[in-house]
Scaffold this active site. Structure first.
Site, PDB file in Angstrom:
ATOM      1  N   THR A 231       0.833  -1.202   0.000  1.00  0.00           N
ATOM      2  CA  THR A 231       0.000   0.000   0.000  1.00  0.00           C
ATOM      3  C   THR A 231       0.870   1.255   0.000  1.00  0.00           C
ATOM      4  OG1 THR A 231      -1.588   1.305   1.302  1.00  0.00           O
ATOM      5  CG2 THR A 231      -0.169  -0.193   2.524  1.00  0.00           C
ATOM      6  N   SER A 266      -1.806   3.612  10.676  1.00  0.00           N
ATOM      7  CA  SER A 266      -2.807   2.778  11.342  1.00  0.00           C
ATOM      8  C   SER A 266      -2.171   1.420  11.605  1.00  0.00           C
ATOM      9  CB  SER A 266      -4.063   2.593  10.466  1.00  0.00           C
ATOM     10  OG  SER A 266      -3.788   1.722   9.381  1.00  0.00           O
ATOM     11  N   TYR A 268      -3.301  -1.306  10.533  1.00  0.00           N
ATOM     12  CA  TYR A 268      -3.304  -1.973   9.219  1.00  0.00           C
ATOM     13  C   TYR A 268      -2.070  -1.591   8.418  1.00  0.00           C
ATOM     14  CZ  TYR A 268      -4.009  -1.958   4.190  1.00  0.00           C
ATOM     15  OH  TYR A 268      -3.808  -2.067   2.844  1.00  0.00           O
ATOM     16  N   HIS A 269      -1.804  -0.294   8.267  1.00  0.00           N
ATOM     17  CA  HIS A 269      -0.656   0.136   7.474  1.00  0.00           C
ATOM     18  C   HIS A 269       0.655  -0.367   8.078  1.00  0.00           C
ATOM     19  CE1 HIS A 269      -3.657   3.204   6.041  1.00  0.00           C
ATOM     20  NE2 HIS A 269      -3.103   2.859   4.894  1.00  0.00           N
ATOM     21  N   LYS A 272       1.465  -3.803   6.941  1.00  0.00           N
ATOM     22  CA  LYS A 272       2.037  -3.813   5.598  1.00  0.00           C
ATOM     23  C   LYS A 272       3.529  -3.481   5.629  1.00  0.00           C
ATOM     24  CE  LYS A 272      -1.600  -4.548   2.877  1.00  0.00           C
ATOM     25  NZ  LYS A 272      -1.675  -5.609   1.854  1.00  0.00           N
TER      26      LYS A 272
END
Length: 480
Positions: A231, A266, A268-269, A272
């Site tokens: 991402t 976040s 989530y990030h 990644k």
């Protein structure tokens, strides 16, 4: 999870109980299925998805082909292999999701042999949070069956959790992929910020799942090429140009090329970012070949393949947890809800049409990384601020007779609302990407699509309900 597995198509798929021994996963007869009827979810899903009671750690495998396969001509795929008549085999992890489903169909249409690996948990998230795709979507079994009926092409299906290494290993040994396209992660920043349990789930599922994929490649497919969906959010919004994965710097008279600094915003990030580091390390240590596609924000719902039949239709999320900016704005405009601009609206990101997502993945597969190479492509085609997107949708809506209004809402995220943003994205272009730029016709199409299904919109799901600063320890129940 049984309710997810019950949506099979009995006329074309047969289920057979068996033990999970290695011999049981040898290829079955055409049109048959292997299924170990044990708990699908491993520890990564416990407590979060099944909080009624703890379950024993077990695994399950579902292997399916839609209908008996007719003899097909050898695919003509782009490859450096000395045997061009041999079809390339691509495993699409997360192939039931938004990007994964469109990609699986696109690659199958391009004559790759495709299998989907998915635990179907994305559908469960909808039930869990009281959400629903704008578009009605068929079960994965009906999708695959319809694709076979329309094209004569089979897509194999393995249902299970890649955090369960035994399941993943057996899938690898059974299918023997030449390339693995890895979409199989919890993909929502807001979801990862709901509460502690979702933050833990996101990082465990994403990081451990990717580690398992790396170990599976090392053990069972050393030549296999990993195409991993990353991402652009890994980079954050630095006050310098964003390069493609690496930056050359001079410090105290010495120069080096280093991984570009990461500023994830976040849980989530951050998962990644961890993935990228693990992949880069295993490329160096084990000689794995990998392409990390740092994708921007995807919009749209239609591809040539998903438009072939309503049962092939892709999902389109408009809610504040899983919906992406442009898709959300178009749905809001269709139902007469003001466009929800977070804060000042200057947040700028890279965007791309979902038709370019599938094209980029195909390009990466056809031009694989070298052994030991970790390469990074920034996967987007244009940059827009939130305010610019809102203006584009407002203008397009007026042409369709929609009274589009805007509203500013307090930003639930912790992010810069006005900032410099200039990200490089040349490598995929150099390999042949032909982008679909945002146009009036594209916006008209997306708005008309939203109007077509506006009766399915639950307006209670439009406003943001997840706050970065209020993420707590207590498991949060999302009200519908």
């Amino acid at each position: 999870m049984a309710h997810l597995l019950s949506a099979s198509c009995p006329s074309v798929i047969s289920l057979n109980s068996s033990s999970s021994s290695k011999s049981s996963l040898k290829p079955f007869g055409l049109g048959q299925t292997f299924f170990n009827p044990q708990c699908l979810a491993r520890s990564s899903l416990k407590g979060l998805l099944f909080q009624e009671k703890k379950q024993r750690r077990t695994s399950s495998v579902l292997r399916a082909t839609a209908v008996p396969i007719s003899q097909q001509a050898p695919p003509e795929t782009s490859t450096n292999d000395s045997s061009p008549s041999k079809p390339k085999r691509v495993m699409v992890i997360g192939g039931d999701g938004y990007c994964g489903w469109a990609t699986a169909l696109h690659l199958s249409k391009k004559n790759y042999e495709v299998c989907i690996v998915d635990n179907l948990v994305r559908r469960l998230f909808d039930h869990q949070l009281g959400l629903e795709s704008l578009t009605p979507i068929a079960s994965i079994h009906d999708r695959i069956s319809r694709w076979k009926a329309l094209t004569g092409k089979s897509i194999e299906l393995y249902v299970g959790d890649i955090c369960d290494f035994e399941f993943l290993a057996e899938s690898f040994k059974s299918f023997e992929p030449d390339s693995v396209v890895h979409f199989g992660e919890q993909r929502s920043a807001p979801y990862s910020m709901i509460d502690r349990s979702r933050a833990v789930y996101t990082q465990h599922n994403n990081v451990i799942g990717t580690l398992n994929v790396l170990f599976a490649i090392k053990e069972f497919g050393e030549e296999c090429h990993l195409v991993k969906l990353g991402t652009m959010g890994e980079y954050g919004t630095p006050n310098i140009d964003i390069e493609e994965g690496f930056i050359t710097i001079t410090h105290n008279g010495r120069t080096d090329t280093l991984p570009y600094p990461k500023q994830a915003s976040s849980f989530y990030h951050l998962s990644k970012v961890h993935d990228s580091h693990n992949i880069a390390f295993t490329c160096k240590a084990w000689g794995i070949r990998a392409t990390d596609l740092n994708q921007g924000v995807v919009y749209g719902v239609k591809t040539d393949e998903t438009e072939m039949h309503e049962e092939l239709r892709n999902r389109l999320d408009y809610d504040a947890v899983f919906g992406t900016a442009l898709n959300r704005f178009c749905v809001q405009a269709a139902v007469g809800h003001p466009l929800t601009i977070y804060g000042k609206g200057g947040q700028t990101r890279g965007y791309l049409d979902i038709r370019d997502t599938v094209q980029c993945v195909e390009i990466a597969i056809a031009n694989p990384a070298k052994a030991g190479e970790f390469r990074v492509f920034n996967q987007f085609t244009e940059q827009f601020s939130v305010n610019e997107l809102a203006s584009l949708v407002t203008k397009a809506g007026l042409k369709l007779g929609l009274d589009v209004k805007k509203m500013t809402v307090p930003n639930p995220r912790v992010e810069a609302e006005e900032h410099y943003y200039n990200a490089k994205h040349t490598k995929l272009m150099e390999l042949g990407l032909e982008p679909h730029y945002m146009s009036e016709s594209l916006l008209d199409s997306l708005l008309n699509f939203a109007v077509q299904f506006k009766d399915r919109v639950d307006t209670k799901q439009i406003m943001p309900s997840v706050s970065w600063k209020k993420t707590g320890v207590k498991t949060k129940s999302m009200t519908s």
